[in-house]
Write an enzyme that holds these catalytic residues in place. Structure first.
Site, PDB file in Angstrom:
ATOM      1  N   PRO A 183       0.823  -1.212   0.000  1.00  0.00           N
ATOM      2  CA  PRO A 183       0.000   0.000   0.000  1.00  0.00           C
ATOM      3  C   PRO A 183       0.858   1.263   0.000  1.00  0.00           C
ATOM      4  O   PRO A 183       1.862   1.335   0.703  1.00  0.00           O
ATOM      5  CB  PRO A 183      -0.769  -0.113   1.315  1.00  0.00           C
ATOM      6  CG  PRO A 183       0.112  -0.935   2.200  1.00  0.00           C
ATOM      7  CD  PRO A 183       0.856  -1.884   1.298  1.00  0.00           C
ATOM      8  N   CYS A 196      -0.849  29.238 -15.746  1.00  0.00           N
ATOM      9  CA  CYS A 196      -1.343  29.820 -16.978  1.00  0.00           C
ATOM     10  C   CYS A 196      -2.058  28.785 -17.811  1.00  0.00           C
ATOM     11  O   CYS A 196      -1.572  28.419 -18.884  1.00  0.00           O
ATOM     12  CB  CYS A 196      -0.179  30.381 -17.756  1.00  0.00           C
ATOM     13  SG  CYS A 196      -0.041  32.100 -17.395  1.00  0.00           S
ATOM     14  N   ARG A 255      -3.476  15.633  -9.923  1.00  0.00           N
ATOM     15  CA  ARG A 255      -4.439  14.532  -9.958  1.00  0.00           C
ATOM     16  C   ARG A 255      -5.815  14.931 -10.508  1.00  0.00           C
ATOM     17  O   ARG A 255      -6.411  14.168 -11.282  1.00  0.00           O
ATOM     18  CB  ARG A 255      -4.553  13.857  -8.589  1.00  0.00           C
ATOM     19  CG  ARG A 255      -3.203  13.301  -8.093  1.00  0.00           C
ATOM     20  CD  ARG A 255      -3.323  12.367  -6.904  1.00  0.00           C
ATOM     21  NE  ARG A 255      -3.991  11.142  -7.271  1.00  0.00           N
ATOM     22  CZ  ARG A 255      -5.248  10.882  -7.044  1.00  0.00           C
ATOM     23  NH1 ARG A 255      -5.981  11.737  -6.370  1.00  0.00           N
ATOM     24  NH2 ARG A 255      -5.794   9.773  -7.456  1.00  0.00           N
TER      25      ARG A 255
HETATM   26  N1  LLP Z   1       2.505  -1.751  -6.004  1.00  0.00           N
HETATM   27  C1  LLP Z   1       2.634  -1.527  -7.317  1.00  0.00           C
HETATM   28  C2  LLP Z   1       3.285  -2.535  -8.157  1.00  0.00           C
HETATM   29  C3  LLP Z   1       2.145  -0.361  -7.879  1.00  0.00           C
HETATM   30  O1  LLP Z   1       2.263  -0.146  -9.178  1.00  0.00           O
HETATM   31  C4  LLP Z   1       1.515   0.600  -7.045  1.00  0.00           C
HETATM   32  C5  LLP Z   1       1.017   1.842  -7.592  1.00  0.00           C
HETATM   33  C6  LLP Z   1       1.418   0.338  -5.670  1.00  0.00           C
HETATM   34  C7  LLP Z   1       1.912  -0.856  -5.185  1.00  0.00           C
HETATM   35  C8  LLP Z   1       0.801   1.293  -4.701  1.00  0.00           C
HETATM   36  O2  LLP Z   1      -0.556   1.515  -4.971  1.00  0.00           O
HETATM   37  P1  LLP Z   1      -1.472   2.328  -3.921  1.00  0.00           P
HETATM   38  O3  LLP Z   1      -1.615   1.479  -2.690  1.00  0.00           O
HETATM   39  O4  LLP Z   1      -0.777   3.605  -3.624  1.00  0.00           O
HETATM   40  O5  LLP Z   1      -2.748   2.539  -4.638  1.00  0.00           O
HETATM   41  N2  LLP Z   1      -0.388   8.264  -9.571  1.00  0.00           N
HETATM   42  C9  LLP Z   1      -1.631   7.565  -9.365  1.00  0.00           C
HETATM   43  C10 LLP Z   1      -1.436   6.242  -8.729  1.00  0.00           C
HETATM   44  C11 LLP Z   1      -0.520   5.358  -9.530  1.00  0.00           C
HETATM   45  C12 LLP Z   1      -0.210   4.127  -8.787  1.00  0.00           C
HETATM   46  C13 LLP Z   1       0.891   3.400  -9.437  1.00  0.00           C
HETATM   47  N3  LLP Z   1       1.221   2.185  -8.793  1.00  0.00           N
HETATM   48  C14 LLP Z   1      -2.590   8.439  -8.560  1.00  0.00           C
HETATM   49  O6  LLP Z   1      -2.242   9.569  -8.254  1.00  0.00           O
HETATM   50  O7  LLP Z   1      -3.699   8.022  -8.270  1.00  0.00           O
END
Ligand code: LLP
Length: 456
Positions: free
Chosen positions: A310, A384, A353
């Site tokens: 996470p 801008c 985001r």
């Molecule tokens: N493990 C892997 C292999 C991942 O690709 C990711 C996220 C995570 C764990 C962690 O996921 P989380 O628990 O944070 O959801 N920039 C995007 C999110 C991209 C996530 C990419 N990978 C946003 O702002 O929503």
């Protein structure tokens, strides 16, 4: 919606130690947010250290041990964050050579690091191997070859996981769903390439396959996605054992002992708005662990250790971004319709985001009580570009004025991490609050920082 709503701080969205005082000023961990702005300026990220640490512990409890949880550094990483994660006993997942180097600079134990990425550089792979990174998650056939060569050169046997694309649809934004077929990550289960990858790894004398990995997506609320993925990947584990067991000196049994890790990635959804509810991680974890144990028994496998990664669910709710309102403009948008534009001193550079995913946020005035009537409003930044919108469509009280301090909660994950310097804005500082005190984790970037990068 009334004035009360606009003064409330929904506890499932705001950091645990956020309070509104009797004078209307909001504090986090006992530190008044307006004092932070006075001292460090705005915009600024404010992180509640105890909140972040507590979420590490909640995850660890849910999944049966701190060493079953990798904090996903991509959500937000500094050396201080790496130290918190280390002190809480969690593992760390890095997705680039620089993330790895930040973790190592914090003396994060390499054996508790997992390395990710669909196109890891050879330098990254080499650093992982030489520093003794605990697991490298393999994502392509070229990488199996590259890593095999790097490990051979270093004279070590590198533990790895094979990342599997289980072919399910996670119900989240297309850009952050990662388990369906037509996307770049992992080896497809359906096409047989995941099995083929496992064979190649097992045949390589310098790679040691210790389990399988998958990640269904991010900001996921449908727990079914996690359990479907687990079921398919565990099914593949069964196939690997029966078809490839002979490649192990101990046969199927020996291989079963070795393939002890089932890493199910991250993705646990959080609440950004009062009307949303965060995923109940404890319930999802209990269900997932029970299902994995039952299926392993059916397949006559030892129950694998379920690992998770996470990022958002640990870092996201710990942080708010504080802004100062600069202008208030009423814009006619229809015959009798007016929309109020509240401009703040940050924007898409500190939170991309909304523009990128249509992500929705909420805000509160944190420098005083508000008591105006709700008016249709939009919170915009100072860049801008008309798409520089932080909150597209909401109602805010009509007494918000220039000089008011506004805070947007739940900005701890993927905001600083994805920030830019658009319009030569320096990145905001990150201020840690803990037990009534504030300290700088990351200072504000200045124009001198930007000029210092220029070679001529
Ligand atoms: N493990 C892997 C292999 C991942 O690709 C990711 C996220 C995570 C764990 C962690 O996921 P989380 O628990 O944070 O959801 N920039 C995007 C999110 C991209 C996530 C990419 N990978 C946003 O702002 O929503």
């Amino acid at each position: 919606m009334n004035a009360d709503t606009f003064n409330e701080l929904p506890s499932h969205v705001w950091p645990t130690h956020a309070r509104r005082q009797e004078d209307g000023v909001v504090t986090i961990a006992g530190v008044p947010l307006p004092e932070i702005v006075e001292e460090y300026g705005s915009p600024a990220f404010v992180i509640d250290e105890a909140d972040f640490r507590c979420r590490c512990r909640t995850m660890a409890e849910a999944f049966g041990g701190a060493d079953h949880v990798h904090y996903a550094a991509k959500a937000f990483l500094t050396r201080a964050v790496a130290r918190w994660v280390d002190e809480e006993g969690l593992c760390l997942d890095v997705a680039s050579d620089n993330e790895l180097q930040i973790a190592l600079a914090a003396e994060f134990p390499a054996e508790r690091i997992a390395a990710h990425g669909n196109n890891k550089t050879v330098e990254f792979l080499r650093r992982c191997v030489e520093r003794g990174v605990g697991r490298i998650v393999l994502d392509s056939f070229q990488e199996i070859e590259r890593l095999g060569a790097v490990a051979e050169q270093a004279g070590v046997v590198q533990p790895v996981l094979v990342r599997v694309k289980p072919g399910i649809e996670a119900h989240t934004h297309e850009f952050i769903a990662t388990a369906h077929e037509d996307q770049k990550f992992g080896f497809s289960l359906a096409s047989g390439s995941a099995l083929k990858a496992a064979r190649e790894v097992l045949e390589h004398p310098h790679l040691r396959l210790v389990g399988l990995h998958c990640h269904v997506g991010s900001q996921v609320f449908d727990a079914e996605g996690f359990s479907q993925a687990a079921e398919r990947v565990l099914g593949l584990l069964g196939t690997i054992l029966s078809e490839l067991g002979s490649l192990h000196p101990g046969g199927r049994e020996g291989l079963a002992q070795q393939l002890s890790t089932l890493d199910l990635g991250g993705g646990y959804g959080i609440a950004y708005l009062a009307q949303e509810q965060p995923l109940d991680v404890a319930a999802v974890a209990a269900d997932l662990l029970a299902k994995v144990a039952a299926q392993a028994e059916e397949l006559a496998l030892p129950t694998p250790t379920v690992m998770v990664e996470p990022g958002r669910a640990i870092a996201g709710p710990s942080t708010v971004t504080v802004y100062t309102v600069g202008t208030v403009k009423d814009v006619h948008v229809g015959d009798d319709r007016v929309r109020r534009y509240l401009s703040v001193d940050g924007g898409m550079s500190d939170n991309i985001r909304p523009a990128l995913y249509g992500a929705q946020y909420d805000a509160r005035v944190v420098s005083r009580f508000v008591d105006g009537d709700p008016v249709e409003s939009r919170v915009v930044g100072s860049h801008c570009e008309s798409g520089d919108i932080l909150i597209e469509n909401a109602h805010f009280p009509n007494d918000i004025e220039p000089g008011d301090i506004l805070a947007i909660p739940a900005t701890g994950a993927y905001c600083y991490a994805m920030s830019s310097r658009y319009n030569a804005f320096g990145r905001p500082p990150v201020i840690v609050v803990s037990s009534g005190k504030a300290r700088v984790m990351l200072r504000r970037e200045t124009v001198e920082d930007l000029l210092a990068l220029e070679a001529e």
